[in-house]
Design a protein around this motif. Structure first.
Motif, PDB file in Angstrom:
ATOM      1  N   ARG A   1       0.828  -1.212   0.000  1.00 52.23           N
ATOM      2  CA  ARG A   1       0.000   0.000   0.000  1.00 52.23           C
ATOM      3  C   ARG A   1       0.859   1.258   0.000  1.00 52.23           C
ATOM      4  O   ARG A   1       0.578   2.216  -0.720  1.00 52.23           O
ATOM      5  CB  ARG A   1      -0.924   0.004   1.213  1.00 52.23           C
ATOM      6  CG  ARG A   1      -2.057  -0.975   1.105  1.00 52.23           C
ATOM      7  CD  ARG A   1      -2.965  -0.916   2.309  1.00 52.23           C
ATOM      8  NE  ARG A   1      -3.968  -1.954   2.222  1.00 52.23           N
ATOM      9  CZ  ARG A   1      -4.491  -2.571   3.255  1.00 52.23           C
ATOM     10  NH1 ARG A   1      -4.118  -2.243   4.481  1.00 52.23           N
ATOM     11  NH2 ARG A   1      -5.398  -3.517   3.097  1.00 52.23           N
ATOM     12  N   ILE A   2       1.896   1.262   0.818  1.00 53.01           N
ATOM     13  CA  ILE A   2       2.809   2.413   0.873  1.00 53.01           C
ATOM     14  C   ILE A   2       3.493   2.605  -0.472  1.00 53.01           C
ATOM     15  O   ILE A   2       3.579   3.721  -0.984  1.00 53.01           O
ATOM     16  CB  ILE A   2       3.851   2.235   2.003  1.00 53.01           C
ATOM     17  CG1 ILE A   2       3.153   2.325   3.366  1.00 53.01           C
ATOM     18  CG2 ILE A   2       4.975   3.259   1.884  1.00 53.01           C
ATOM     19  CD1 ILE A   2       4.012   1.875   4.531  1.00 53.01           C
ATOM     20  N   GLU A   3       3.947   1.502  -1.048  1.00 48.61           N
ATOM     21  CA  GLU A   3       4.607   1.571  -2.352  1.00 48.61           C
ATOM     22  C   GLU A   3       3.657   2.120  -3.413  1.00 48.61           C
ATOM     23  O   GLU A   3       4.045   2.956  -4.234  1.00 48.61           O
ATOM     24  CB  GLU A   3       5.092   0.182  -2.753  1.00 48.61           C
ATOM     25  CG  GLU A   3       5.852   0.182  -4.061  1.00 48.61           C
ATOM     26  CD  GLU A   3       6.318  -1.203  -4.433  1.00 48.61           C
ATOM     27  OE1 GLU A   3       7.346  -1.286  -5.101  1.00 48.61           O
ATOM     28  OE2 GLU A   3       5.661  -2.190  -4.073  1.00 48.61           O
ATOM     29  N   ALA A   4       2.406   1.700  -3.390  1.00 44.83           N
ATOM     30  CA  ALA A   4       1.422   2.193  -4.358  1.00 44.83           C
ATOM     31  C   ALA A   4       1.209   3.691  -4.199  1.00 44.83           C
ATOM     32  O   ALA A   4       1.116   4.423  -5.192  1.00 44.83           O
ATOM     33  CB  ALA A   4       0.098   1.442  -4.187  1.00 44.83           C
ATOM     34  N   LEU A   5       1.156   4.165  -2.973  1.00 49.39           N
ATOM     35  CA  LEU A   5       0.991   5.600  -2.727  1.00 49.39           C
ATOM     36  C   LEU A   5       2.192   6.394  -3.230  1.00 49.39           C
ATOM     37  O   LEU A   5       2.035   7.453  -3.833  1.00 49.39           O
ATOM     38  CB  LEU A   5       0.777   5.863  -1.236  1.00 49.39           C
ATOM     39  CG  LEU A   5      -0.567   5.412  -0.664  1.00 49.39           C
ATOM     40  CD1 LEU A   5      -0.563   5.544   0.854  1.00 49.39           C
ATOM     41  CD2 LEU A   5      -1.703   6.208  -1.275  1.00 49.39           C
ATOM     42  N   LEU A   6       3.393   5.883  -2.994  1.00 51.77           N
ATOM     43  CA  LEU A   6       4.602   6.562  -3.473  1.00 51.77           C
ATOM     44  C   LEU A   6       4.636   6.601  -4.998  1.00 51.77           C
ATOM     45  O   LEU A   6       4.985   7.623  -5.592  1.00 51.77           O
ATOM     46  CB  LEU A   6       5.848   5.866  -2.932  1.00 51.77           C
ATOM     47  CG  LEU A   6       6.121   6.030  -1.444  1.00 51.77           C
ATOM     48  CD1 LEU A   6       7.279   5.124  -1.003  1.00 51.77           C
ATOM     49  CD2 LEU A   6       6.422   7.469  -1.101  1.00 51.77           C
ATOM     50  N   ASN A   7       4.281   5.495  -5.629  1.00 55.19           N
ATOM     51  CA  ASN A   7       4.275   5.443  -7.089  1.00 55.19           C
ATOM     52  C   ASN A   7       3.223   6.390  -7.663  1.00 55.19           C
ATOM     53  O   ASN A   7       3.452   7.037  -8.678  1.00 55.19           O
ATOM     54  CB  ASN A   7       4.031   4.015  -7.579  1.00 55.19           C
ATOM     55  CG  ASN A   7       5.217   3.127  -7.313  1.00 55.19           C
ATOM     56  OD1 ASN A   7       6.351   3.583  -7.279  1.00 55.19           O
ATOM     57  ND2 ASN A   7       4.958   1.857  -7.096  1.00 55.19           N
ATOM     58  N   GLU A   8       2.086   6.454  -7.007  1.00 50.40           N
ATOM     59  CA  GLU A   8       1.026   7.358  -7.454  1.00 50.40           C
ATOM     60  C   GLU A   8       1.509   8.799  -7.380  1.00 50.40           C
ATOM     61  O   GLU A   8       1.264   9.608  -8.279  1.00 50.40           O
ATOM     62  CB  GLU A   8      -0.210   7.160  -6.574  1.00 50.40           C
ATOM     63  CG  GLU A   8      -1.421   7.919  -7.033  1.00 50.40           C
ATOM     64  CD  GLU A   8      -2.623   7.635  -6.150  1.00 50.40           C
ATOM     65  OE1 GLU A   8      -3.241   8.614  -5.707  1.00 50.40           O
ATOM     66  OE2 GLU A   8      -2.914   6.462  -5.901  1.00 50.40           O
ATOM     67  N   LYS A   9       2.230   9.118  -6.301  1.00 48.84           N
ATOM     68  CA  LYS A   9       2.759  10.471  -6.125  1.00 48.84           C
ATOM     69  C   LYS A   9       3.752  10.810  -7.234  1.00 48.84           C
ATOM     70  O   LYS A   9       3.819  11.939  -7.702  1.00 48.84           O
ATOM     71  CB  LYS A   9       3.432  10.575  -4.754  1.00 48.84           C
ATOM     72  CG  LYS A   9       3.891  11.957  -4.400  1.00 48.84           C
ATOM     73  CD  LYS A   9       4.465  12.010  -3.009  1.00 48.84           C
ATOM     74  CE  LYS A   9       4.934  13.409  -2.662  1.00 48.84           C
ATOM     75  NZ  LYS A   9       5.518  13.475  -1.334  1.00 48.84           N
ATOM     76  N   GLU A  10       4.529   9.811  -7.691  1.00 54.48           N
ATOM     77  CA  GLU A  10       5.514  10.012  -8.755  1.00 54.48           C
ATOM     78  C   GLU A  10       4.881   9.954 -10.145  1.00 54.48           C
ATOM     79  O   GLU A  10       5.555  10.152 -11.147  1.00 54.48           O
ATOM     80  CB  GLU A  10       6.609   8.945  -8.664  1.00 54.48           C
ATOM     81  CG  GLU A  10       7.474   9.045  -7.429  1.00 54.48           C
ATOM     82  CD  GLU A  10       8.453   7.892  -7.302  1.00 54.48           C
ATOM     83  OE1 GLU A  10       8.497   7.031  -8.213  1.00 54.48           O
ATOM     84  OE2 GLU A  10       9.170   7.853  -6.303  1.00 54.48           O
ATOM     85  N   GLY A  11       3.596   9.652 -10.206  1.00 60.25           N
ATOM     86  CA  GLY A  11       2.914   9.581 -11.497  1.00 60.25           C
ATOM     87  C   GLY A  11       3.097   8.259 -12.207  1.00 60.25           C
ATOM     88  O   GLY A  11       2.822   8.150 -13.393  1.00 60.25           O
ATOM     89  N   LYS A  12       3.544   7.234 -11.504  1.00 63.94           N
ATOM     90  CA  LYS A  12       3.738   5.920 -12.098  1.00 63.94           C
ATOM     91  C   LYS A  12       2.593   5.018 -11.661  1.00 63.94           C
ATOM     92  O   LYS A  12       2.210   5.017 -10.502  1.00 63.94           O
ATOM     93  CB  LYS A  12       5.057   5.295 -11.646  1.00 63.94           C
ATOM     94  CG  LYS A  12       6.276   6.048 -12.097  1.00 63.94           C
ATOM     95  CD  LYS A  12       7.527   5.382 -11.588  1.00 63.94           C
ATOM     96  CE  LYS A  12       8.769   6.140 -12.019  1.00 63.94           C
ATOM     97  NZ  LYS A  12       9.981   5.565 -11.457  1.00 63.94           N
ATOM     98  N   GLU A  13       2.068   4.283 -12.612  1.00 65.94           N
ATOM     99  CA  GLU A  13       1.001   3.352 -12.280  1.00 65.94           C
ATOM    100  C   GLU A  13       1.519   1.925 -12.437  1.00 65.94           C
ATOM    101  O   GLU A  13       1.685   1.425 -13.543  1.00 65.94           O
ATOM    102  CB  GLU A  13      -0.213   3.557 -13.175  1.00 65.94           C
ATOM    103  CG  GLU A  13      -1.375   2.673 -12.788  1.00 65.94           C
ATOM    104  CD  GLU A  13      -2.571   2.810 -13.713  1.00 65.94           C
ATOM    105  OE1 GLU A  13      -3.578   2.152 -13.441  1.00 65.94           O
ATOM    106  OE2 GLU A  13      -2.491   3.553 -14.703  1.00 65.94           O
TER     107      GLU A  13
END
Length: 101
Positions: free
Chosen positions: A25-37
């Protein structure tokens, strides 16, 4: 003594799984913040209408192109939790290769 160890081991396994879920979940949030899906293989399988096992095979061994007969590997990344992930743009490129006539 075995009676004590087994419940403790079971508890530890449960805790490790919970931690892995939190890390994902944390990784998904960080990736979302970076614009990566990043997509889980299960999501990729549903989108492409193939089994999870087939998608994993394509990630590891590749899929043979019907015309050129080349093996094309679906590019993956390993998450901090040790799970395979696929970038949306890599999935789209893979789909393009196999839908172009």
């Amino acid at each position: 003594m075995a009676e004590i160890i087994i419940p403790e081991l079971s508890q530890l396994i449960t805790e490790v799984r919970a931690i892995r879920t939190q890390m994902d979940r944390i990784e998904a949030l960080l990736n979302e913040k970076e614009g990566k899906e990043y997509l889980a293989l299960t999501h990729v399988a549903k989108e492409l209408k193939f089994s999870d096992a087939t998608i994993k095979t394509w990630c590891v061994q590749g899929r043979r192109h019907p015309v050129s007969r080349k093996l094309i590997v679906l590019k993956t990344y390993k998450s901090e939790g040790g799970r395979y992930r696929v970038l949306r743009k890599d999935l789209e490129a893979f789909k393009e290769i196999f839908t172009t006539k």
